[in-house]
Scaffold this active site. Structure first.
Site, mmCIF file in Angstrom:
data_model
loop_
_atom_site.group_PDB
_atom_site.id
_atom_site.type_symbol
_atom_site.label_atom_id
_atom_site.label_comp_id
_atom_site.label_asym_id
_atom_site.label_seq_id
_atom_site.Cartn_x
_atom_site.Cartn_y
_atom_site.Cartn_z
ATOM 1 N N GLY A 248 0.821 -1.209 0.000
ATOM 2 C CA GLY A 248 0.000 0.000 0.000
ATOM 3 C C GLY A 248 0.848 1.249 0.000
ATOM 4 C CB SER A 249 0.003 4.706 0.989
ATOM 5 O OG SER A 249 -0.144 4.684 2.394
ATOM 6 C CB SER A 250 5.393 5.564 0.904
ATOM 7 O OG SER A 250 5.716 4.974 -0.338
ATOM 8 N NE ARG A 251 -0.830 8.882 4.866
ATOM 9 C CZ ARG A 251 -1.718 8.256 5.633
ATOM 10 N NH1 ARG A 251 -1.540 8.183 6.960
ATOM 11 N NH2 ARG A 251 -2.783 7.679 5.106
ATOM 12 C CB VAL A 252 -0.094 3.151 5.566
ATOM 13 C CG1 VAL A 252 -0.522 2.016 6.487
ATOM 14 C CG2 VAL A 252 -1.233 4.153 5.399
ATOM 15 C CB ALA A 253 4.831 1.367 4.099
ATOM 16 C CD GLU A 267 4.254 -5.448 -4.040
ATOM 17 O OE1 GLU A 267 3.735 -5.093 -5.120
ATOM 18 O OE2 GLU A 267 4.076 -6.560 -3.528
ATOM 19 C CB CYS A 302 2.072 -0.071 -6.692
ATOM 20 S SG CYS A 302 2.135 -1.845 -7.027
#
Length: 614
Positions: A248-253, A267, A302
């Site tokens: 998912g999103s980089s922020r949540v990651a 990923e 993505c």
């Protein structure tokens, strides 16, 4: 297995016929459907009113029952490797049936806006993945090795060991392929996963898990939870899975990486680039791939093409007009363009307006909201869009972050570079933060990788002369001391011959180099010795593949940025937390760790005595 139905609070829908969110009862489903696993009608389901989980404790307790050594491993319950080979065989067979494949393709379309062909492609990749792990292929994932020890009876053995209790979190854009491939990978290696799919699309995997149950999947092996992100975060902190896979999103990651103290595989998002090399060919095909990479699934991949670097040789061609023509034929009726589920129209238009303030930027096409639709305002609805921004402006510190902001929708930036500006392109690629996919569209080996040409030139040199003269500046046509103007003229001749012969520019240049020095050798009675200093001058800075890092990179005239089939690794590079998907290497990397067991059974040497203390 815990699923969301027993522990969920379903939102009451005033008009069920309007919402279409119908769960057919178990008694009536067999009367409606020809296959036993389905509990809903794919033509009626809607993702507009997802259910949510209200009670976490059953999931926490279920995950806590899984030991650290997993449900199986190479030394415990190895028959389960065979079980999952059989499950994969049966599931692949079922998913290969046209009516079942169509059921899932239509179900994907009901909750994730993409064309039928894109949805069907997702089902196809999933089915092929299951075929790849039929029979003994699952146990081959756990292949171990042995190394001889220092004395008789000693041997070290390396094993792939499961993590035990794990979690999987996957996004909306691939409701079947991403969660199924990661779920099966986790199960193959002996883990017990709890699976959370984006609530808007989770019904697809709910039905797929029912299919797996029909194929023999033990119900206690998988927990399926449906909830929002904040609740799932609370669950992870309470349940403490030994590893969490997040797509998912980089922020949540990054938040998860901190909350879970690094016990994650990621990923995350990618601002994916494509570079068009100097060899112009197959313009129709390249334009079609650019359109697919940027705008298929309305850009909600993505791996979608975010920026296109065009060599100056492509500027005078019909490439951009053809991309525009292909983009404009996309329409809502067949979902070749459709709703953007995570970015609003206003947000996308605002981003475009900010980019147009950059000097030299211009709108190539699109930039306007879709017309004549009923898409709610909380979603996005934008025509396929492309902006041109000069490469010098992109690299300025005040612009770079804005230009390389990923807009998860039908949008891309296009720029161009001159022959001597490749270093600027590679600098831009180096400064980008996400390194998922990339494409180098060129068949010119000089452009793809300098090492290839270096070896070829050295081989030719060795065939012509046993000695190389370093430091000279010879070239195929102009000889030593050639002026820059002459070299430019020579490059033009190389390109012209390449277009006429169907060979790459690099191959033509090597042939010209060989032929020129053969002629000189003949004129000088075989005494002419070849030099390659000019070759090195041309090769400096030409190592696009060697100077980039994206984990999934296509190279060649057919190169693309999108494409996550079952036959090659798909995942980022340059990050130790990076996760892959689909291949044996990806499964072993993400879903197992290395364990070494050293057997030392003796015998003790005859007449051994206790030595002095050390």
């Amino acid at each position: 297995m815990f699923r969301f139905k027993p522990c969920s609070v379903f939102r009451t829908v005033a008009n069920r016929a309007a919402s279409g969110f119908l769960f057919t009862s178990l008694t009536s489903r067999r009367r409606i459907h020809s296959f036993p696993f389905a509990t809903i009608d794919a033509e009626e389901i809607s993702g507009s009113h997802p259910a949510e989980c209200a009670f976490l404790q059953p999931f926490v307790e279920s995950l806590s029952k899984c030991p650290k050594h997993g449900l199986h491993n190479p030394l415990r319950a190895p028959e389960r490797y065979l079980l999952y080979g059989d499950i994969s065989t049966k599931a692949a067979h079922l998913l290969g049936q046209p009516e079942v494949s169509n059921f899932f393709a239509r179900l994907i379309q009901r909750v994730s806006p993409k064309s039928y062909k894109q949805a069907q492609g997702e089902v196809f990749v999933t089915q092929k993945f299951l075929e790849n792990f039929c029979g003994d292929q699952v146990r081959f994932l756990a292949r171990s090795f042995a190394v001889p020890g220092n004395h008789l009876g000693q041997q070290s053995n390396g094993y792939r060991w499961p993590y035990g209790p794990v979690a999987i979190i996957t996004p909306f854009n691939f409701p079947l392929e991403i969660p199924l491939l990661q779920l099966m990978g986790a199960l193959y290696m002996g883990n017990k996963p709890v699976l959370k799919v984006d609530s808007k699309v989770c019904i697809v995997m709910e039905q797929m898990i029912r299919l797996l149950h029909e194929c023999g999947l033990p119900k206690e092996d998988v927990d399926f939870i449906n909830t929002d992100g904040m609740t799932m975060n609370k669950f992870l902190l309470e349940a403490k899975p030994h590893m969490t896979l997040f797509t998912g999103s980089s922020r949540v990651a990054e938040k998860l990486a901190g909350d879970l103290r690094g016990r994650v595989k990621l990923e995350d998002a990618g601002f994916d680039w494509k570079i068009l090399g100097p060899d112009v060919q197959e313009i129709d095909y390249v334009a079609w791939v650019c359109d697919q990479d940027a705008y298929a699934c309305s850009g909600q991949k993505c791996s979608a093409q975010s920026i296109l670097f065009m060599h100056e040789n492509w500027v005078s061609t019909s490439l951009v007009p053809q991309i525009k023509e292909l983009a404009e034929r996309r329409k809502l009726e067949d979902l070749t363009i459709g709703p953007v589920l995570t970015v609003t129209t206003d947000r996308m238009v605002e981003h475009i307006e900010k980019l147009l303030e950059i000097p030299g930027s211009k709108l190539l096409f699109g930039g306007q909201p879709l017309e004549n639709h009923s898409i709610p305002k909380l979603y996005g609805a934008l025509k396929p869009t492309a902006l041109f921004i000069p490469i010098d402006e992109i690299l300025k510190d005040k612009n770079f972050e804005l230009v390389t902001t990923e807009l998860f929708g039908p949008f891309q930036v296009i720029t161009q570079y001159k022959q001597d500006q490749l270093a600027l392109v590679l600098e831009a690629c180096e400064r980008m933060l996400a390194h998922l996919t990339a494409a180098v569209v060129s068949n010119d080996p000089m452009f793809l990788q300098a090492t290839v040409i270096k070896l070829v030139v050295v081989w030719i040199s060795s065939r012509i002369s046993s000695t190389l003269l370093p430091g000279a500046d010879a070239s195929p046509e102009t000889g030593a001391g050639a002026t820059e103007q002459a070299r430019g003229s020579e490059q033009a001749r190389v390109q012209e011959r390449a277009r006429g012969s169907g060979l790459s520019a690099g191959a033509v240049w090597v042939k010209m180099l060989h032929a020129t020095h053969v002629r000189r050798r003949e004129r000088n009675g075989g005494r002419e010795r070849m030099t390659v200093a000019s070759a090195w001058a041309r090769l400096r800075g030409m190592e696009v593949l060697g100077r980039s890092v994206n984990g999934t990179t296509y190279a060649g005239i057919r190169a693309r940025t999108t494409g996550a089939p079952q036959n090659h690794w798909f995942g980022p590079a340059g990050d130790p937390r990076g996760a892959g998907i689909g291949t044996p290497e990806a499964i072993k990397l993400v879903w197992s760790c290395h364990r070494e067991i050293i057997y030392d059974i003796g015998p003790i040497p005859h007449q051994w005595k206790i030595p002095l203390s050390t």
